[in-house]
Design an enzyme around this catalytic site. Structure first.
Site, mmCIF file in Angstrom:
data_model
loop_
_atom_site.group_PDB
_atom_site.id
_atom_site.type_symbol
_atom_site.label_atom_id
_atom_site.label_comp_id
_atom_site.label_asym_id
_atom_site.label_seq_id
_atom_site.Cartn_x
_atom_site.Cartn_y
_atom_site.Cartn_z
ATOM 1 N N ILE A 117 2.118 -4.533 3.793
ATOM 2 C CA ILE A 117 0.937 -5.019 4.488
ATOM 3 C C ILE A 117 1.096 -6.506 4.761
ATOM 4 O O ILE A 117 1.363 -7.285 3.845
ATOM 5 C CB ILE A 117 -0.345 -4.789 3.660
ATOM 6 C CG1 ILE A 117 -0.527 -3.309 3.362
ATOM 7 C CG2 ILE A 117 -1.564 -5.350 4.382
ATOM 8 C CD1 ILE A 117 -0.779 -2.445 4.566
ATOM 9 N N ASP A 134 -7.829 10.580 -0.059
ATOM 10 C CA ASP A 134 -7.415 9.507 -0.966
ATOM 11 C C ASP A 134 -8.464 8.403 -1.064
ATOM 12 O O ASP A 134 -8.126 7.225 -1.156
ATOM 13 C CB ASP A 134 -6.076 8.922 -0.511
ATOM 14 C CG ASP A 134 -5.343 8.191 -1.640
ATOM 15 O OD1 ASP A 134 -5.575 8.536 -2.817
ATOM 16 O OD2 ASP A 134 -4.545 7.289 -1.345
ATOM 17 N N GLU A 161 0.838 -1.188 0.000
ATOM 18 C CA GLU A 161 0.000 0.000 0.000
ATOM 19 C C GLU A 161 0.873 1.237 0.000
ATOM 20 O O GLU A 161 1.319 1.689 1.046
ATOM 21 C CB GLU A 161 -0.909 0.010 1.237
ATOM 22 C CG GLU A 161 -2.050 -0.966 1.165
ATOM 23 C CD GLU A 161 -3.147 -0.473 0.245
ATOM 24 O OE1 GLU A 161 -3.683 0.622 0.472
ATOM 25 O OE2 GLU A 161 -3.451 -1.172 -0.718
#
EC number: 2.7.11.1
Length: 732
Positions: free
Chosen positions: A149, A270, A144
């Protein structure tokens, strides 16, 4: 992209030995660099890192992606260089790597390992799970932006997402955690926003890393979910009402999140398909990743170029709730239109209307081929997109106003149905519909009306086919319900068709009772069908359909449908009772059907009465609110009209022009607010009460035409008050 070149790189055939030598002797120099449009990027371990990631991180990613996807003639240089460096990194001895200065070590992601023990770092948030005995379930499930992650599993089998910093973005996870803490403290948690627990030290390969831990949302990202949903619609697994109703449910949920963030003074910045995940267990959309958040009015740390609002690229306008609303709609547009199939089309450009040529081209069989981003006719959907993506920030609605748009307040389905559709989409359990999914047209209603008139003529000559007319009426109720939801038929035609249906029920009742025309000479024979055949072929299908209708959540717009269903049950009872009295003993089967009809009628009556009482209560609230507005409505309306007629046109250009424009707008806003200053509190309290009522009333047509008129008057007053309430925070 034609200006892309590789600077300071070794030839593609660079050896591992040369790579080791370069690492150890020339650590102060960049290992590999790209120059794209005058901006410099480093190639590190098969990644490309922007030297200044806070100045358009996602923008460069799009361009560099072409290099590694083989679309650039010289992509092999970058690939070979990074592959070689990757191999060198793996084979370099630990002693050599320990001698590499920190600058180069960090460049390769080899940041110093934390000395803290595994477990929570500092005090976790309330409700955080116990991390003792945790293990790594998945490593690098996906990357990400500025983070790795991984999935951590506790000893209680709870799965947590571990968001681990890359060295280039050191410190951003702590800022993200602080944002969540601020939101939780000021506005509370939200079921459609990621649930974060705190910072922790977690295992990561053979290292220990600090990570931001949050609940895992097991499901699909927005693009995959809505693409599969659209496929189900095209394949006839769900109908148009279910598809668009689910889209509207998603929009309401996402706008509720942006409103929640705004209450805490936080802007996401975002929201995009990759940052909306649908939970497989609940069907709920969950917004994740506050890594680029800002406070309202601040400049965003970054954004995704193809989704961002236009005001964020002009002058010094800060991020706001309205820029998040823009992101929600551009995200929905991207997923609905399938923009991922054509990356040249940007969702923040909105829909393009084509009137000089067909909006759809045809395939060899004469079927239309969808062209993403192209609209040939105006609909509530296209108006929704244009009203948010096609206007300047000051004219764009906020979250609550967007939820009141006709597209989102009309033709909705109940939440449980929408969530079930999404759960079925995520688990692949959709089954094809057996019903016709085509729209109800005016022509179709005329044909059904003609069929009813034929039945009425038969009744006049004592030749009514009772089973046939009741079966047709059941079909017509479904068609009328659908036509009212779709909004594709004129209101007067719907009203006329409804009246004809109710008249037919009255004629059937008179016919059954022997009172059609001259009651002295009327026949009491009601049908050639045997009782059992009548119950199984006519009563049973109607009962099943109405029972499903009763299991749903209803709004005021459903009152007409429930009234018709109630009349249908009454008529079925009347006919079945009459059949039961014709000489032969009543069978247990007949008693069973009579009881089921009576129970369904009682349940429907209760639901209808409750809904009608709620509507009367809403009508009373509406009347009170309109009366409350009497002290300020005329003054506020005139002040807002003067503001709209005198304010300068928005200019896009240099920072100087933008500043001048804002000064002029602030001056006009100050004058307008002065005119209504004594009513400010009244208008603010008015909108607090009126917006929930308007959401409850919706935009659909209602049986009570006076209520519709009052509702639209309240909508106008709410718009006036809400716009005036926003002037100060927008321009002053």
């Amino acid at each position: 992209m034609k200006s892309v070149k590789i600077m300071g790189t070794m030839p593609p055939s660079i050896s591992l030995a040369k790579a080791h030598e370069r690492i150890s002797q020339h650590w102060q120099n960049p290992v590999g660099e790209l120059n794209i449009g005058g901006k410099r990027y480093r190639i590190i371990d098969n990644q490309v890192l922007r030297l200044n990631p806070h100045s358009g991180f996602s923008l460069f990613r799009e361009g560099v992606g072409k290099i590694f996807s083989g679309k650039m003639f010289n992509f092999s240089i970058a690939r070979n260089l990074t592959d070689t460096l990757h191999a060198a990194q793996k084979t370099t001895s630990q002693e050599l790597r320990s001698d590499i200065p920190n600058a180069l070590s960090n460049l390769f992601g080899a940041k110093p390992q934390t000395e803290l023990p595994l477990g929570w770092k500092g005090e976790p948030l309330s409700g955080a799970p116990d991390l003792e005995g945790m293990r790594v379930a998945e490593t690098d499930k996906f990357a990400e932006g500025e983070s790795h992650i991984s999935i951590i599993e506790t000893k209680d089998k709870q799965r947590l997402v571990a968001k681990i910093e890359r060295s280039i973005a050191e410190g951003h996870l702590f800022a993200e955690l602080e944002a969540y803490k601020h939101i939780y403290k000021t506005a509370g948690k939200h079921p459609n926003l990621a649930n974060v627990h705190g910072m922790a030290v977690v295992p990561y390969g053979n290292r220990k890393e600090e990570a931001l831990l949050m609940d895992e949302v097991d499901g699909w990202r927005c693009s995959d979910t809505l693409r599969t949903l659209a496929d189900s619609w095209k394949q006839g697994k769900i109908n148009s009402e279910a598809y668009w109703g689910t889209i509207k449910f998603i929009a309401h949920r996402l706008l509720d999140v942006t409103n929640h963030l705004a209450k805490a003074g936080v802007v996401h910045n975002d929201i995009k398909p990759g940052n909306v995940v649908f939970d497989r267990a609940s069907g709920e959309p969950v917004v994740i990743d506050l890594g680029l958040h800002s406070r309202s009015g601040e400049q965003p740390k970054g954004f995704t170029e193809s989704f961002k609002a236009p005001e964020l690229g002009v002058g010094n306008l800060g991020a706001s709730e309205k820029s998040d609303v823009f992101l929600v709609v551009s995200t929905l547009l991207h997923c609905i239109e399938g923009f991922e199939k054509n990356p040249e089309i940007k969702p923040n450009q909105g829909l393009r209307f084509i009137t000089s040529e067909p909006a759809h081209v045809m395939d060899e069989n004469g079927y239309p081929i969808h062209r993403p981003g192209i609209a040939g006719v105006e609909t509530a959907y296209t108006r929704f997109i244009t009203d948010i993506l096609g206007v300047s920030a000051d004219s764009r609605p906020d979250s609550n106003e967007a939820r009141l748009h006709e597209f989102l307040s009309d033709g909705t389905i109940d939440e449980e149905s929408a969530k079930q559709i999404l759960k079925d989409t995520l688990t692949g359990e959709m089954s094809p519909l057996s019903t016709d999914v085509r729209r109800i047209t005016p022509k179709k209603l005329r044909e059904l009306s003609d069929l009813l008139r034929t039945h009425l003529s038969s009744a006049a000559t004592k030749q009514l086919d009772m089973g046939g007319v009741l079966s047709d009426l059941d079909t017509m109720l479904v068609a009328l319900d659908k036509a009212e939801r779709e909004g594709g038929v004129d209101k007067d035609q719907l009203k006329s068709f409804n009246s004809l249906i109710l008249k037919t029920y009255r004629v059937i009742e008179d016919y059954v009772k022997g009172r059609e025309g001259d009651t002295k000479n009327s026949s009491t024979e009601v049908s050639p069908y045997h009782r059992s055949n009548f119950m199984l072929s006519i009563v049973e299908p109607s009962l099943q359909r109405i029972q499903k209708h009763l299991d749903q959540t209803h709004s005021f717009s459903d009152i007409g449908s429930l009234v018709r269903a109630h009349k249908h049950l009454e008529t079925l009872l009347e006919v079945l009772v009459t059949l039961s009295q014709q000489g032969q003993p009543v069978s247990s089967e007949t008693y069973g059907f009579l009881n089921r009809l009576a129970e369904a009628k009682i349940t429907l009556s209760q639901q209808l009465n409750t809904l009608q009482q709620q509507q009367e209560s809403a009508k009373a609230q509406l009347s009170i609110l309109i009366n409350r507005s009497g002290s300020w409505a005329d003054v506020a309306r005139q002040s807002l009209q003067r503001f709209d007629s005198t304010r300068p046109v928005v200019k896009f250009g240099t920072e100087q022009y933008t500043a001048i424009h804002r000064q002029m707008m602030a001056a006009h806003a100050a004058i307008t607010l002065q005119e209504v200053s004594e009513f400010t509190d009244d208008m603010r309290n008015f909108t607090v009460d009126s917006i929930p009522l308007l959401i409850q009333l919706g935009r659909s047509s209602l049986m009570d035409e006076h209520l519709v008129e009052q509702r639209e008057k309240l909508r106008e007053l709410t718009t006036i008050a809400e716009r005036l309430n926003r002037l100060e925070r927008e321009w002053m």
